[in-house]
Every structure is written in structure tokens, then in C-alpha cells.
Write an enzyme that holds these catalytic residues in place. Structure first.
Site, mmCIF file in Angstrom:
data_model
loop_
_atom_site.group_PDB
_atom_site.id
_atom_site.type_symbol
_atom_site.label_atom_id
_atom_site.label_comp_id
_atom_site.label_asym_id
_atom_site.label_seq_id
_atom_site.Cartn_x
_atom_site.Cartn_y
_atom_site.Cartn_z
ATOM 1 N N SER A 712 -32.046 16.488 -120.246
ATOM 2 C CA SER A 712 -31.708 17.688 -119.197
ATOM 3 C C SER A 712 -33.100 19.209 -119.613
ATOM 4 C CB SER A 712 -30.637 18.908 -119.372
ATOM 5 O OG SER A 712 -30.610 19.210 -120.825
ATOM 6 N N LYS A 755 -24.636 26.745 -120.317
ATOM 7 C CA LYS A 755 -25.880 26.485 -120.274
ATOM 8 C C LYS A 755 -26.760 27.979 -119.392
ATOM 9 C CE LYS A 755 -27.454 22.355 -119.833
ATOM 10 N NZ LYS A 755 -28.316 20.616 -119.192
#
Length: 806
Positions: A712, A755
Site C-alpha cells: 500500500s 490508517k
């Protein structure tokens, strides 16, 4: 009474379907009705003041209410009385009059049909009389070897010479199968009926003789057993007079007594195995090694609670109330748990026994400390059942679950059976903790046993090697917990439904600490609420600076550390009545700040990008740094990066090169070193592509000692490379996450909630996320995070650079 005296046949009548009773014309019988079709048929009969025909259901179609599920003949009669019972059923008193048959099907709601009478055909009177005499002789013969016919009944048969009447009376008193009774019922010819009934009587006489013979043998055996019993009792008295120790006999008798209590609750194979071992023990010398082994076995198995089940009925409202009482937030996991038990409650209420219908085994998955095991505790409390916790972490011996064979020294039942014995009920809540950490070795693969334990099609006959008989685990509620779902073998994963528990937001942690952790820890440390005060800002500071986790386990430890010091202070100085913990004195109770998510940079910088990462203890902000050094276009990576992250960096470099070659990323030519001058005093023309040929790139992810991996960071690294090569600054208030392909597409990622919470803590205003995550995952993000941040969906690298670069 003959119906054709006042009613013309064939006639249209309502049809009542009877599943259990087989009625005859001479009977007055109560019938209990629960289904709507039968009740409507009765109501129609009473409303129109007409008779009704009662037809038996086919044996294999009981419960069906259509013409395909009933016999086409029955008893025509009238409803004498109808009573509605408190439980919703209807009781009617039915008087049978004549036999009838359905000749035409009319309606289905309720069943109606054209009904005609079954006429009897008398055969030669002498033949019928002779057959009737033989029939009565056979009835008397059967009465001698069975208890079918009482004396009054035999007198009634002797006094009656009507063939059909006598045959129906005898058939009603015999234990005929429904198909046999119907076969006799519809025969219209006297001679045929007599011969058929004689055939049934002959079979029953032979069967009864055999039963009587078996009973005689059994009684002889019982007499022998009684004789042995009296002899043993005499022997006990003799031993008692001689002072001989008879404790062992008493123990064996106690085993037998307990076994007989449990007999009707256990399967036959279990009873036989335990009984066999008791008999074997009674014949052994008490000092032999085998006797000790068998006694250990009996001590285990006799404690299995076959006869005990948690009696509380499943109630979804109790489950909901308990979950809300014990846990803050966790809305989706709570909803899914409530749905799971709602299905089970509905199945129980409606009496549906389908094993598959009860659904998959629940598995709570998520980081440590988010409340997986405590959710199972709440479920057990709500259901008023015992909780059994089986820790599977590092388990590598298959016999730990399956049980050891009794030939081995130290053999014992498997952990599941031990848990049931400890719980003292057959339907506890069993938590299979850390199911993702089961190991494999030469001792076998424990996950293979878990397949059988968790499969509702198999676990009703789970075989424990130590017990050596099947045990029913279908009533147990199994709940698994795991940190990493991917490490669970696929076949086992297929038997479970995963409920994911994600990280808590700072606000959720504050509410949990205030409502649950602090009151619980005060009680554990013997402190009163009035003796310790921790301000809101202090709790928030402890959450932000002294813990770093998805759950609240370390937060509980920090609060316990504070309260230990408070307890000590109160004991040392009795004059202190109340201790207040504030931001000013927090360092007296806790050591220096341990964790802290750095806030965003105050200025925009070249080559420094805010990336978002998921870790096992929650989300984090990774500041990816890039620099360029004059060289030959090589790429250097540092920061303990894994293989996937290294590949992401190489992909990002290639994608940025393509953007430069296609003039989609503007490169100031002034930053490119001029090529050397040739002999003629000329130098080669500089192009934007020279920027990645003349400079080496170095990408670093800080905290180099911490291993990092995952796809990611693709767009983050691409942004860092684009920034350093184009010398454009990156917005310091922007963070991003997303996987990058060679063609420049931004792919979705996982762990978005964690996140974004990390970005929120770092006071970042704008986050770039993949479009697919934007479309499907934003509803899971806490409202306090969404209200303070802007989310921008990106599907290509060009969109990312447009938003991030200045």
C-alpha cells in the site's frame, strides 16, 4: 346409526386429516387440531350442519394437507363438541357413523370432496359363519399369549355375529401398521376380510409366542442375577465380620450407581463401553497396573455430564443487553452476533432440527486487546452457560484435542471433553483461542481434528480416543478467536464466519477507559471512586502518549500502574483522602512518554511524503523520504523494507519515468547537470528524461529497525520520487495510501480504518485513498474522524500527483 337414512350419498363433505389415530365407525374419539386446514374443515361442518369425513394421512406424508398425502377412505361422522384450548389448539369430540370413500376431489382450503358410502357385501352365510368361528378362536389364542384383548372385549366379540363389526373391533385393538389397518378397512367382501384378518392374527400369535419365550428366558436370567446379588451381599457381611476391607466393592457399586443415573441420557455405545470397563475392574486384582488405568478412566467418564444441559432458553434480547452492558462501540460485531443467535432462537422456537441451518462457527478476528475473548464471555453470561477457554496457541499434538489412547501412560481425554467435564454441562460456550496459531509437527495436524469438531454435520458423533465412544458436541456453542486470518488453513477457514474487530478510535478508548476499565481496576485494587480522580485530559494523554495499540490492553495496564501507586500513597499517608491525577503530575505515576504519533510537518518539503501504514497494533504515519544524488540512475532502498515494499518502490520509479517520458510530469531542465563538451566544443542536448539517468535515488522509510512490508506504499513512493525529480514540494497536510500498478492505476488496500485513525491523530487534513476503498469502506470510518478530514478518491497516479505536489 346409518347416514343414508337422512342424507343422500354421494355428498360433498369437508375432509379432516388425522396423522396419528386410525378411527372406526363405532368410535367416539377426542381429536386435537393445531393446523388451520383441519380447523377450517371442522368450522365448515359445524356452519353447514353437515357430517365430516376423517381420513388418515399416509405414513410417509404425515403433516401434509393435500389429496396426495391422505388415504382416499375414512370414517364419516359428526362433531359432537368443539373446545378451543389455551395453547392455541382445538379439541373436538368426533362420533363415527359409517365408512366412506372420496370419489371426487373438490377443494383444498379446506379439503373437500364428494364422498360415497362403502357398502359391505355379504358372502355365503355358512362360509361367513364358519370363518367367524375360526376368527374368534384365533382371537382367544392370541389373548392367551398377549395382553391385547381384555375379558370384556372377548365377551363383546363372542356375543356379536356381524362380520364387519367384529373385524373392525378386532383390528382396532391390534397394533396394526397404518397400511395394514387401511387394507382391512376398505375391504367390502366379508369372506375376503375374514381371511385377511386371520392372516394378521396368525402372524401376531407367532410373534407373541416368541416374545413370551424370550421373557421366560429373561426372567430366568434375572433370577440368576438376583441369586448372585444375595450371595455377594452375604459375602460382604462375612467380610465385614472378618474385618476385611470392602472399600473397592463400594467404589465399583458407586460407579454402577452413577452410570445407571446417566444411562437414559447417553448413547448405547457409551453405556456399553463404561459398563464393560466397570465389569473388568471388578474382576481385576486391585494392585494390578491395569486396574489403576481403568479406575482413572472411570473417574473421567463417570463425570461427563450427559444428563445436564443449561436450562435457560435462548433470548436475543438478553444477548443484546449483555453485549451493550459489557462493550462500548463495536456496532457491526454486535449486530452480527445478535443475528447469529436470532437465527438459532427462531429455529429452536419453531422446532427445526436442521444442523446446517444453525450457521457457521463464529470467529472473532482482529488485533490483540480489541475484545475478542471478552465478547465470548459476554455471550456465555447472556446465555447463562459456563465458559470453557481452550488455548490453541502453539498446539501441535493432535491427541491434545482428540484424546490419548488408553495404552499410553498418562493418557487423558482431549481438551474439549475435559472442558465439558469442567463446565458440568453438555452445552457450554467453548472459546477456541488463537486458532490461527495452531502448529503442525510429526505428532499430526490439530487443524484436521478441528475440522470435525467445528463441522455441525460431524460433531454430533465426535470420537475421543480416550473415551472410545462417540460424544455429542452439537449442543456446544463454539467461538474461535484469531489475530491473522490468512494463517488459518483454507478448509478450516471455510467452516467459520469471521467477524472482524478493528482498532478503537481515541474517543472510543476514552469512553471504554471511563466506563469500564477505570471502575474495574478501582475495584481490583480495593479503591473507592471517591479516593482517585483522573481528569478527562489526563486520560486522553495516557491514551495518546503512553499506549500504542488497536485495543485497550496496555491502557488497562497503565491505569493499573497508576492505581498501584495510589494504593501505596493512601496506606503510607493516612491523611490523604483523595488523589487527583492531572497532566501536571502524571509523570509521577507513569514513566516518560513511550509512544507518540508525530504531527504533520509545519512546512511543505521536497521529497518527503506522508504515507499511511497498518501494523498489528493499529495504524501509523510513515514519512517516506527521498533524495537524489548525481549518478547513473540507480535506486537505493533503506528502512528494513520487505520484498513487496521493495517491488513497490521499483514499480513507482518505473511509473514516474513513464510520466516524465510522456511529458506528464514537468521537469525543470536547469536542475539537470550539463553533459561534458566534446572535442568540437559542443555538448549533447538535455531532455527531461536525463533527470533519471543522471541522478541516483535513495528512498528511506524512518525507524529503520522496524520491519515494514506491504503493497500500500506504492503511490507514496511514486509521489516522493516525482517530487524529488521535479523539485516540487509535497503538501505537508496530505497523506496517502494505495497500491500502484505499472500502468499507473491505483488499486485498493486493507486496514483503511486504522490508517485513517493514525492520520487523524497526526492532524492531517486531507487523505488520498483508492476509489474502490472510497466507495465501499468509508461507512466504517468513525464519524469523529470523517468530520475532521477530507477524503479524495484517486484511481490514477496523475490524480495523486495533482493533489499532492505544489
Amino acid at each position: 346409526m346409518h347416514l343414508d337414512d337422512y342424507l343422500q350419498f354421494p355428498s360433498t363433505l369437508p375432509i379432516l386429516v388425522e396423522d396419528n389415530l386410525f378411527l372406526y365407525p363405532f368410535m367416539i374419539s377426542p381429536i386435537f387440531l393445531s393446523d388451520e386446514d383441519n380447523i377450517e374443515a371442522v368450522n365448515l361442518s359445524l356452519k353447514n350442519n353437515t357430517p365430516i369425513i376423517v381420513c388418515p394421512a399416509l405414513p410417509e406424508e404425515e403433516g401434509g394437507r393435500d389429496f396426495g398425502s391422505i388415504y382416499k377412505a375414512g370414517v364419516i361422522g359428526s362433531i359432537m363438541r368443539k373446545v378451543e384450548l389455551p395453547d392455541g389448539r382445538v379439541k373436538v369430540l368426533f362420533q363415527g357413523m359409517q365408512k366412506g370413500k372420496i370419489v371426487e376431489e373438490i377443494g383444498t382450503k379446506p379439503l373437500q370432496g364428494v364422498v360415497d358410502l362403502i357398502k359391505t357385501h355379504e358372502s355365503n352365510s355358512q362360509t361367513s359363519e364358519a370363518g367367524l368361528v375360526i376368527l374368534k378362536e384365533k382371537v382367544h389364542a392370541l389373548a392367551k399369549v398377549s395382553n391385547y384383548f381384555p375379558p370384556d372385549f372377548l365377551k363383546t366379540i363372542n356375543d356379536n355375529n356381524e362380520v364387519h363389526r367384529v373385524c373392525d373391533l378386532i383390528a382396532s385393538s391390534m397394533r396394526l401398521k397404518k397400511s395394514q389397518a387401511y387394507e382391512l378397512f376398505i375391504i367390502e367382501d366379508d369372506e375376503t376380510k375374514l381371511l385377511k384378518l386371520m392372516e394378521f392374527l396368525a402372524e401376531e400369535i407367532e410373534a407373541s409366542k416368541l416374545q413370551k419365550e424370550i421373557k421366560t428366558k429373561t426372567h430366568s436370567q434375572i433370577d440368576k442375577i438376583n441369586k448372585e446379588y444375595f450371595l455377594k451381599e452375604q459375602l460382604k457381611q462375612i467380610q465385614k465380620e472378618l474385618g476385611t476391607d470392602n472399600q473397592r466393592d463400594e467404589e465399583i457399586a458407586e460407579y454402577r450407581r452413577k452410570l445407571e443415573i446417566k444411562k437414559k441420557y447417553m448413547e448405547e455405545d457409551a453405556y456399553k463401553e463404561i459398563s464393560k470397563q466397570i465389569d473388568k475392574l471388578s474382576r481385576m486384582h486391585p494392585d494390578s497396573s491395569d486396574a489403576s488405568m481403568i479406575q482413572s478412566y472411570l473417574d473421567w467418564v463417570i463425570e461427563i455430564p450427559f444428563e445436564k444441559l443449561a436450562s435457560k432458553k435462548l433470548d436475543i434480547l438478553d444477548v443484546r443487553a449483555q453485549l451493550d452492558k459489557d462493550h462500548y462501540s463495536l456496532k457491526k460485531p454486535k449486530d452480527r452476533i445478535e443475528e447469529y443467535f436470532a437465527v438459532r432462537e427462531l429455529l429452536d422456537r419453531r422446532g427445526i432440527k436442521d444442523k446446517k441451518a444453525k450457521g457457521a462457527i463464529l470467529c472473532f478476528a482482529g488485533p490483540p486487546g480489541v475484545g475478542k475473548t471478552s465478547l465470548a464471555n459476554s455471550i456465555a453470561r447472556a446465555l447463562k452457560r459456563e465458559l470453557v477457554r481452550i488455548a490453541l496457541g502453539g498446539l501441535e499434538d493432535v491427541n491434545e484435542l482428540r484424546g490419548h489412547r488408553r495404552t499410553y501412560i498418562g493418557a487423558m481425554p482431549g481438551r474439549v471433553v475435559q472442558g465439558i467435564i469442567e463446565a458440568k454441562e453438555m452445552n457450554p460456550v467453548v472459546v477456541l483461542d488463537e486458532i490461527d496459531k495452531v502448529a503442525r509437527s510429526y505428532r499430526g495436524d490439530p487443524t484436521a481434528v478441528l475440522l470435525e469438531i467445528l463441522d455441525p454435520e460431524q460433531n454430533n458423533k465426535f470420537r475421543d480416543y480416550y473415551l472410545n465412544f462417540n460424544i455429542d458436541l452439537s449442543k456446544v456453542i463454539f467461538i474461535a478467536t484469531a489475530n491473522d486470518v490468512s494463517s488459518i488453513p483454507t478448509p478450516l477457514r471455510d467452516r467459520m464466519e469471521f467477524i472482524f474487530l478493528n482498532s478503537y478510535t481515541p474517543q472510543e478508548k476514552y469512553q471504554i477507559a471511563k466506563k469500564y476499565l477505570l471502575p474495574q481496576e478501582l475495584k481490583k485494587h480495593g479503591l473507592k471512586n471517591s479516593e482517585v480522580f483522573i481528569s478527562k485530559s489526563t486520560l486522553e494523554k495516557i491514551i495518546e502518549n503512553y499506549t500504542r495499540e488497536s485495543g485497550v490492553r496496555n491502557l488497562r495496564r497503565r491505569l493499573a500502574e497508576i492505581l498501584r501507586k495510589c494504593a501505596k500513597q493512601l496506606l503510607i499517608d493516612p491523611e490523604i483522602k483523595k488523589i487527583s491525577i492531572t497532566n501536571k503530575n502524571i509523570e509521577e505515576y507513569l514513566e516518560k512518554t513511550i509512544f507518540e504519533i508525530e504531527e504533520k510537518e509545519k512546512v511543505d518539503l521536497i521529497g518527503q511524503v506522508n504515507g499511511l501504514a497498518w501494523t498489528s497494533v493499529g495504524g501509523d504515519v510513515l514519512r517516506i523520504e527521498a533524495i537524489k544524488i548525481q549518478g547513473k540512475g540507480t535506486l537505493q532502498l533503506t528502512g528494513s523494507l520487505g520484498d513487496v515494499m521493495k517491488e513497490s518502490a521499483r514499480i513507482a520509479q518505473s511509473v514516474v519515468k513513464v510520466l516524465i517520458d510522456n511529458n506528464k510530469l514537468a521537469i525543470p531542465l536547469s536542475i539537470i547537470p550539463k553533459p561534458p563538451v566534446d572535442k568540437e566544443g559542443k555538448s549533447a542536448k538535455i531532455t527531461p528524461s536525463d533527470v533519471y539517468r543522471r541522478f541516483d535515488l535513495h528512498i528511506h522509510v524512518p525507524e529503520g529497525a522496524t520491519p515494514k512490508d506491504g503493497p500500500s506504499a506504492g503511490i507514496t513512493m511514486a509521489t516522493a520520487i516525482a517530487s524529488i525529480l521535479s523539485e516540487k514540494k509535497v503538501r505537508s497536510d496530505v497523506a496517502m495510501t494505495g497500491e500502484l500498478t505499472l500502468s499507473g492505476k491505483v488499486l485498493p488496500i486493507g486496514g483503511l480504518k486504522e490508517k485513517l485513525i493514525a492520520a487523524y491523530k497526526a492532524k492531517i487534513k486531507t487523505v488520498l485513498i483508492p476509489k474502490k476503498n472510497y466507495d465501499r469502506d468509508l461507512e466504517d470510518i468513525p464519524e469523529e474522524v470523517k468530520s475532521k478530514m477530507e477524503f479524495i478518491a484517486v484511481s490514477r497516479i496523475e490524480e495523486v500527483l495533482k493533489q499532492a505536489l505544489i
